[in-house]
Scaffold this motif. Structure first.
Motif, PDB file in Angstrom:
ATOM      1  N   ARG A   4     -42.792  17.293  -2.691  1.00 43.72           N
ATOM      2  CA  ARG A   4     -43.576  17.597  -1.494  1.00 43.72           C
ATOM      3  C   ARG A   4     -43.632  19.097  -1.214  1.00 43.72           C
ATOM      4  NH1 ARG A   4     -44.232  13.301   3.053  1.00 43.72           N
ATOM      5  NH2 ARG A   4     -45.407  12.546   1.252  1.00 43.72           N
ATOM      6  N   LEU A   5     -42.570  19.820  -1.551  1.00 42.70           N
ATOM      7  CA  LEU A   5     -42.536  21.251  -1.250  1.00 42.70           C
ATOM      8  C   LEU A   5     -43.022  22.106  -2.422  1.00 42.70           C
ATOM      9  CD1 LEU A   5     -39.194  21.567   0.763  1.00 42.70           C
ATOM     10  CD2 LEU A   5     -41.437  20.751   1.490  1.00 42.70           C
ATOM     11  N   LYS A   6     -43.373  21.462  -3.516  1.00 39.35           N
ATOM     12  CA  LYS A   6     -43.884  22.189  -4.670  1.00 39.35           C
ATOM     13  C   LYS A   6     -45.167  22.929  -4.288  1.00 39.35           C
ATOM     14  CE  LYS A   6     -45.289  21.528  -9.494  1.00 39.35           C
ATOM     15  NZ  LYS A   6     -45.527  20.517 -10.572  1.00 39.35           N
ATOM     16  N   GLY A   7     -45.238  24.166  -4.652  1.00 37.49           N
ATOM     17  CA  GLY A   7     -46.422  24.955  -4.349  1.00 37.49           C
ATOM     18  C   GLY A   7     -46.309  25.778  -3.081  1.00 37.49           C
ATOM     19  N   PHE A   8     -45.216  25.611  -2.323  1.00 34.65           N
ATOM     20  CA  PHE A   8     -45.061  26.372  -1.083  1.00 34.65           C
ATOM     21  C   PHE A   8     -44.583  27.797  -1.316  1.00 34.65           C
ATOM     22  CE2 PHE A   8     -44.592  22.908   2.424  1.00 34.65           C
ATOM     23  CZ  PHE A   8     -45.786  22.349   2.003  1.00 34.65           C
ATOM     24  N   VAL A   9     -43.915  28.049  -2.439  1.00 32.02           N
ATOM     25  CA  VAL A   9     -43.431  29.410  -2.726  1.00 32.02           C
ATOM     26  C   VAL A   9     -44.625  30.352  -2.856  1.00 32.02           C
ATOM     27  CG1 VAL A   9     -42.242  30.871  -4.413  1.00 32.02           C
ATOM     28  CG2 VAL A   9     -41.299  28.625  -3.799  1.00 32.02           C
ATOM     29  N   GLY A  10     -44.511  31.497  -2.191  1.00 35.53           N
ATOM     30  CA  GLY A  10     -45.599  32.464  -2.185  1.00 35.53           C
ATOM     31  C   GLY A  10     -46.605  32.237  -1.073  1.00 35.53           C
ATOM     32  N   LYS A  11     -46.431  31.159  -0.305  1.00 38.34           N
ATOM     33  CA  LYS A  11     -47.332  30.845   0.803  1.00 38.34           C
ATOM     34  C   LYS A  11     -46.684  31.230   2.132  1.00 38.34           C
ATOM     35  CE  LYS A  11     -50.395  28.760  -1.870  1.00 38.34           C
ATOM     36  NZ  LYS A  11     -50.516  27.295  -1.829  1.00 38.34           N
ATOM     37  N   SER A  12     -47.511  31.400   3.139  1.00 33.08           N
ATOM     38  CA  SER A  12     -47.012  31.781   4.455  1.00 33.08           C
ATOM     39  C   SER A  12     -46.515  30.560   5.225  1.00 33.08           C
ATOM     40  CB  SER A  12     -48.095  32.493   5.263  1.00 33.08           C
ATOM     41  OG  SER A  12     -49.184  31.618   5.496  1.00 33.08           O
ATOM     42  N   VAL A  13     -45.520  30.790   6.063  1.00 31.25           N
ATOM     43  CA  VAL A  13     -45.024  29.770   6.988  1.00 31.25           C
ATOM     44  C   VAL A  13     -44.845  30.411   8.356  1.00 31.25           C
ATOM     45  CG1 VAL A  13     -43.847  28.266   5.326  1.00 31.25           C
ATOM     46  CG2 VAL A  13     -42.638  30.232   6.276  1.00 31.25           C
ATOM     47  N   THR A  14     -45.069  29.626   9.381  1.00 31.12           N
ATOM     48  CA  THR A  14     -44.778  30.066  10.750  1.00 31.12           C
ATOM     49  C   THR A  14     -43.761  29.113  11.337  1.00 31.12           C
ATOM     50  OG1 THR A  14     -46.934  31.080  11.117  1.00 31.12           O
ATOM     51  CG2 THR A  14     -45.693  30.443  13.073  1.00 31.12           C
ATOM     52  N   LEU A  15     -42.620  29.663  11.710  1.00 33.37           N
ATOM     53  CA  LEU A  15     -41.546  28.877  12.293  1.00 33.37           C
ATOM     54  C   LEU A  15     -41.785  28.752  13.793  1.00 33.37           C
ATOM     55  CD1 LEU A  15     -40.523  29.899   9.542  1.00 33.37           C
ATOM     56  CD2 LEU A  15     -38.240  30.057  10.542  1.00 33.37           C
ATOM     57  N   PRO A  16     -41.309  27.680  14.400  1.00 36.08           N
ATOM     58  CA  PRO A  16     -41.523  27.476  15.834  1.00 36.08           C
ATOM     59  C   PRO A  16     -40.674  28.415  16.676  1.00 36.08           C
ATOM     60  CG  PRO A  16     -40.129  25.778  14.952  1.00 36.08           C
ATOM     61  CD  PRO A  16     -40.584  26.578  13.776  1.00 36.08           C
ATOM     62  N   ASP A  17     -40.947  28.405  17.962  1.00 39.83           N
ATOM     63  CA  ASP A  17     -40.194  29.240  18.893  1.00 39.83           C
ATOM     64  C   ASP A  17     -38.722  28.861  18.894  1.00 39.83           C
ATOM     65  OD1 ASP A  17     -42.836  29.269  21.397  1.00 39.83           O
ATOM     66  OD2 ASP A  17     -42.455  30.652  19.757  1.00 39.83           O
ATOM     67  N   ARG A  18     -37.872  29.879  18.764  1.00 41.24           N
ATOM     68  CA  ARG A  18     -36.434  29.689  18.953  1.00 41.24           C
ATOM     69  C   ARG A  18     -35.950  30.699  19.989  1.00 41.24           C
ATOM     70  NH1 ARG A  18     -36.312  28.853  13.076  1.00 41.24           N
ATOM     71  NH2 ARG A  18     -35.941  26.643  12.726  1.00 41.24           N
ATOM     72  N   PRO A  19     -34.977  30.340  20.799  1.00 43.22           N
ATOM     73  CA  PRO A  19     -34.440  31.299  21.764  1.00 43.22           C
ATOM     74  C   PRO A  19     -33.686  32.411  21.060  1.00 43.22           C
ATOM     75  CG  PRO A  19     -33.137  29.286  21.767  1.00 43.22           C
ATOM     76  CD  PRO A  19     -34.339  29.004  20.904  1.00 43.22           C
ATOM     77  N   VAL A  20     -33.811  33.621  21.585  1.00 48.89           N
ATOM     78  CA  VAL A  20     -33.073  34.777  21.072  1.00 48.89           C
ATOM     79  C   VAL A  20     -31.773  34.869  21.858  1.00 48.89           C
ATOM     80  CG1 VAL A  20     -33.104  37.261  20.676  1.00 48.89           C
ATOM     81  CG2 VAL A  20     -35.227  35.937  20.489  1.00 48.89           C
ATOM     82  N   ILE A  21     -30.656  34.796  21.144  1.00 39.61           N
ATOM     83  CA  ILE A  21     -29.319  34.734  21.744  1.00 39.61           C
ATOM     84  C   ILE A  21     -28.559  36.008  21.385  1.00 39.61           C
ATOM     85  CG2 ILE A  21     -27.198  33.382  21.902  1.00 39.61           C
ATOM     86  CD1 ILE A  21     -29.662  31.869  22.798  1.00 39.61           C
TER      87      ILE A  21
END
Length: 216
Positions: A99-116
């Motif tokens: 399922r994750l094959k082909g994701f390398v080299g592609k962009s991802v946006t991670l969700p909001d996380r609190p800054v601690i």
């Protein structure tokens, strides 16, 4: 009868409690049917129905005409939910790799996380500051109860950011996947490591008071 907008407002209010879930799509980039599909994926994540969420997100990602920003968000959702499905035994590691094959080299946006502003052991689902001007750090992505770790996320920024100035805010990371490394021991307690390079952070104000670090 509850209107569509009222239903969506209720769903966003629920998901706002879950820092690991991206909850917005630009209205201009999706039709109503697609928005309903995205909302369904978010609800599946909220329910921790990882297999169904992964299947739905992968199907949505495969659609043509999806904007680059939305593709980046969906890729992360696929990574996170597929790892979750492995952690529960719903998927094996072969499915993860496929399922994750082909994701390398592609962009991802991670969700909001609190800054601690501390880096105490056990902090999960948060951007924890040990060096406020660091150009690299790790985020631990876990389930709601912190009983399984979906991923260690190693982030390398384009340039140093004054993280201390953003304590109490939410940060969403966007970058390029350099490597995805499933656990070679096939442990379901820690499913994978992901390495994200050339990253930037978009900050926003937290809406619900002090940041929460112990939920999804």
């Amino acid at each position: 009868m509850i209107s569509r907008s009222a239903k969506r407002a209720k769903l966003i209010a629920l998901l706002a409690l879950l820092p690991l879930v991206p909850v917005t799509i630009c209205p201009a980039e999706t039709a109503t049917g697609d928005q309903d599909e995205y909302d369904r994926i978010l609800q599946l994540i909220s329910n921790e129905d990882w297999k169904a969420a992964s299947d739905a997100a992968a199907s949505y990602l495969a659609k043509t005409g999806t904007s680059g920003d939305l593709q980046a968000r969906l890729r992360y959702i696929v990574i996170y939910t597929t790892a979750g499905a492995v952690s529960t035994g719903a998927f094996d590691f072969d499915v993860l790799n496929k399922r994750l094959k082909g994701f390398v080299g592609k962009s991802v946006t991670l969700p909001d996380r609190p800054v601690i502003n501390d880096a105490q052991p056990g902090r999960m689902n948060a951007i924890c500051i040990s060096d406020p001007h660091a150009t690299s750090f790790m985020v631990v992505a876990a389930n709601k109860t912190n009983t399984t770790i979906h991923a260690f996320e190693y982030v390398k920024l384009q340039q140093a950011v004054d993280l201390a100035a953003h304590v109490g805010q939410l940060g969403s990371i966007t970058g390029t996947v350099r490597k995805i490394e499933p656990n070679p021991n096939k442990s379901r307690a820690l499913v994978l490591r992901i390495y994200i390079d050339d990253a930037t952070i978009a900050f926003s104000k937290a809406l619900l008071g002090p940041p929460t670090v112990t939920v999804l």
